[in-house]
Scaffold this active site. Structure first.
Site, PDB file in Angstrom:
ATOM      1  CG  MET A  30      -1.787  -1.085   1.187  1.00  7.92           C
ATOM      2  SD  MET A  30      -3.161  -0.961   2.188  1.00  7.92           S
ATOM      3  CE  MET A  30      -2.724  -0.686   3.754  1.00  7.92           C
ATOM      4  CG  LEU A  33       7.244   1.456  -0.802  1.00 10.00           C
ATOM      5  CD1 LEU A  33       8.242   1.311  -2.042  1.00 10.00           C
ATOM      6  CD2 LEU A  33       6.169   0.379  -0.393  1.00 10.00           C
ATOM      7  CG  HIS A  34       8.277   0.171   6.072  1.00  9.34           C
ATOM      8  ND1 HIS A  34       8.434  -1.337   6.223  1.00  9.34           N
ATOM      9  CD2 HIS A  34       6.931   0.136   6.645  1.00  9.34           C
ATOM     10  CE1 HIS A  34       7.477  -1.973   6.110  1.00  9.34           C
ATOM     11  NE2 HIS A  34       6.345  -0.993   6.464  1.00  9.34           N
ATOM     12  N   GLY A  36      10.863  -2.980   5.619  1.00  7.17           N
ATOM     13  CA  GLY A  36      10.030  -4.382   5.523  1.00  7.17           C
ATOM     14  C   GLY A  36       9.720  -4.484   4.225  1.00  7.17           C
ATOM     15  CG  HIS A  37       6.845  -2.045   2.174  1.00 12.86           C
ATOM     16  ND1 HIS A  37       6.771  -0.984   2.760  1.00 12.86           N
ATOM     17  CD2 HIS A  37       5.527  -2.573   2.360  1.00 12.86           C
ATOM     18  CE1 HIS A  37       5.480  -0.766   3.163  1.00 12.86           C
ATOM     19  NE2 HIS A  37       4.868  -1.786   2.878  1.00 12.86           N
ATOM     20  CD  GLN A 149       4.883 -15.024  10.240  1.00 15.45           C
ATOM     21  OE1 GLN A 149       4.610 -15.428   9.070  1.00 15.45           O
ATOM     22  NE2 GLN A 149       4.265 -15.228  11.471  1.00 15.45           N
ATOM     23  CB  SER A 186       4.205  -0.695  10.668  1.00 15.48           C
ATOM     24  OG  SER A 186       3.129  -0.168  10.366  1.00 15.48           O
TER      25      SER A 186
HETATM   26  P1  AMP Z   1       1.495  -3.022   3.413  1.00 20.88           P
HETATM   27  O1  AMP Z   1       1.949  -1.805   2.616  1.00 20.88           O
HETATM   28  O2  AMP Z   1       1.402  -2.568   4.931  1.00 20.88           O
HETATM   29  O3  AMP Z   1       0.163  -3.566   2.936  1.00 20.88           O
HETATM   30  O4  AMP Z   1       2.358  -4.115   3.272  1.00 20.88           O
HETATM   31  C1  AMP Z   1       2.872  -4.613   2.089  1.00 20.88           C
HETATM   32  C2  AMP Z   1       3.538  -5.928   2.320  1.00 20.88           C
HETATM   33  O5  AMP Z   1       4.752  -5.627   3.163  1.00 20.88           O
HETATM   34  C3  AMP Z   1       2.665  -6.998   3.413  1.00 20.88           C
HETATM   35  O6  AMP Z   1       3.028  -8.325   2.840  1.00 20.88           O
HETATM   36  C4  AMP Z   1       3.367  -6.951   4.772  1.00 20.88           C
HETATM   37  O7  AMP Z   1       3.179  -8.096   5.448  1.00 20.88           O
HETATM   38  C5  AMP Z   1       4.822  -6.617   4.301  1.00 20.88           C
HETATM   39  N1  AMP Z   1       5.266  -5.957   5.577  1.00 20.88           N
HETATM   40  C6  AMP Z   1       4.864  -4.842   6.248  1.00 20.88           C
HETATM   41  N2  AMP Z   1       5.710  -4.535   7.217  1.00 20.88           N
HETATM   42  C7  AMP Z   1       6.587  -5.351   7.282  1.00 20.88           C
HETATM   43  C8  AMP Z   1       7.681  -5.798   8.128  1.00 20.88           C
HETATM   44  N3  AMP Z   1       8.111  -4.901   9.122  1.00 20.88           N
HETATM   45  N4  AMP Z   1       8.642  -6.665   7.794  1.00 20.88           N
HETATM   46  C9  AMP Z   1       8.480  -7.411   6.729  1.00 20.88           C
HETATM   47  N5  AMP Z   1       7.400  -7.264   5.955  1.00 20.88           N
HETATM   48  C10 AMP Z   1       6.337  -6.296   6.142  1.00 20.88           C
END
Ligand code: AMP
Length: 297
Positions: A30, A33-34, A36-37, A149, A186
């Site tokens: 979404m 980005l950080h 994790g992404h 995860q 996040s």
């Molecule tokens: P989002 O943009 O929050 O919908 O996340 C997109 C993808 O990134 C999803 O598969 C999330 O589970 C993954 N994601 C979000 N935060 C993290 C994180 N801290 N570490 C690893 N993956 C993440």
């Protein structure tokens, strides 16, 4: 790096790539980005010929009183990060492109997982997630799709989606990337003020306490949950929504901790809702070894 805003462009690119024998990795996000992404992006680049990252704040997965309108967005920065990472395509459609007038079709989970935890607190959330992921899989036709995860329940539901509706993509789940103090990265961390940012790592500390208690031989989930709640309870600006020890596949609470369990927490830090989890493998061997060692002495 190519930027596509229409389904037609994105589909045509994927079709051509597949005809040319290229494998495609998809990373749905979404945006905002950080790291994790970016860990998902790296995994895709390392294992696919072409990497597609979608950036789409999916309105269907937000409840009425949730943060859709204020969800953080920064397309310019996201595109720069993805270009630097070596991504081939960004798919960033408008809402009207994904859900045009007359749109009526949704994918809903039935029976079990969707009524629990996130599904219970955010009714309709997983219907929105499943629908958008199904659409993205159809549009981009990836060989692999990468998820984090951190959203454990989402991962389980997407695995079911792919299995039940016979999507061809392989689903890969990558570990949670954390800040130095343990807070799971996040996009929503940007909502935290300075004080909240200091206390927010209590969520991860509670998960670590659970791990320690279990490693030391605690088998009663109620005792472990009380330990987690005590730790978070010390922070005045954090309110727990749930703190549970569950079966990692069904997310049902366990009555005794005998093997692998998933500890999950959702909490509000001030007004910001954060979730986190860790998989805990009870070290049966080490506990017994310690016990046996004592008998031998
Ligand atoms: P989002 O943009 O929050 O919908 O996340 C997109 C993808 O990134 C999803 O598969 C999330 O589970 C993954 N994601 C979000 N935060 C993290 C994180 N801290 N570490 C690893 N993956 C993440």
């Amino acid at each position: 790096m190519r930027l596509f805003k229409t389904v037609l462009e994105m589909s045509a690119f994927s079709k051509k790539a597949r005809l040319n024998g290229k494998s495609i990795g998809l990373v749905p996000t979404m945006g905002y980005l950080h790291e994790g992404h970016l860990s998902l992006v790296k995994a895709s680049i390392d294992s696919s010929d072409l990497t597609v990252v979608s950036i789409f704040v999916n309105p269907v997965q937000f409840g009425k009183n949730e943060d859709l309108a204020k969800y953080p967005r920064n397309m310019k920065r996201d595109l720069a990060l993805l270009k630097k990472a070596g991504v081939d395509v960004v798919f960033a459609p408008e809402v009207s492109e994904m859900y045009p007038n007359g749109y009526i079709t949704y994918v809903s989970p039935q029976g079990g997982l969707e009524g629990l935890l996130e599904g219970e607190i955010r009714p309709g959330h997983f219907r929105g997630v499943m629908t958008v992921v199904a659409k993205l899989l159809n549009i981009t036709e990836p060989d692999k799709a990468f998820f984090g995860q951190k959203d454990a329940q989402q991962c389980l539901i997407i695995k079911k989606l792919v299995r039940d509706l016979n999507f061809k993509a392989e689903i890969l789940i990558l570990p949670t990337v954390r800040e130095a103090d343990g807070l799971a990265k996040s996009s929503r961390n940007s909502y935290l003020d300075a004080k909240e940012r200091v206390t927010a790592p209590a969520i991860y500390k509670a998960l670590q306490i659970a791990q320690q208690m279990i490693n030391l031989g605690e088998r009663n989930p109620a005792v472990v949950i009380a330990g987690m709640r005590r730790l978070i309870g010390c922070e005045k600006n954090i309110k727990i929504e749930y703190a549970v020890i569950t079966d990692p596949e069904t997310l049902q609470p366990v009555s005794s901790i005998d093997g692998r369990v998933l500890a999950l927490v959702a909490a509000r830090v001030g007004k910001t809702r954060l979730i986190d989890n860790i998989l805990i493998d009870r070290k049966v061997g080490s506990h017994h070894r310690r016990k046996n060692a004592k008998t031998h002495v």
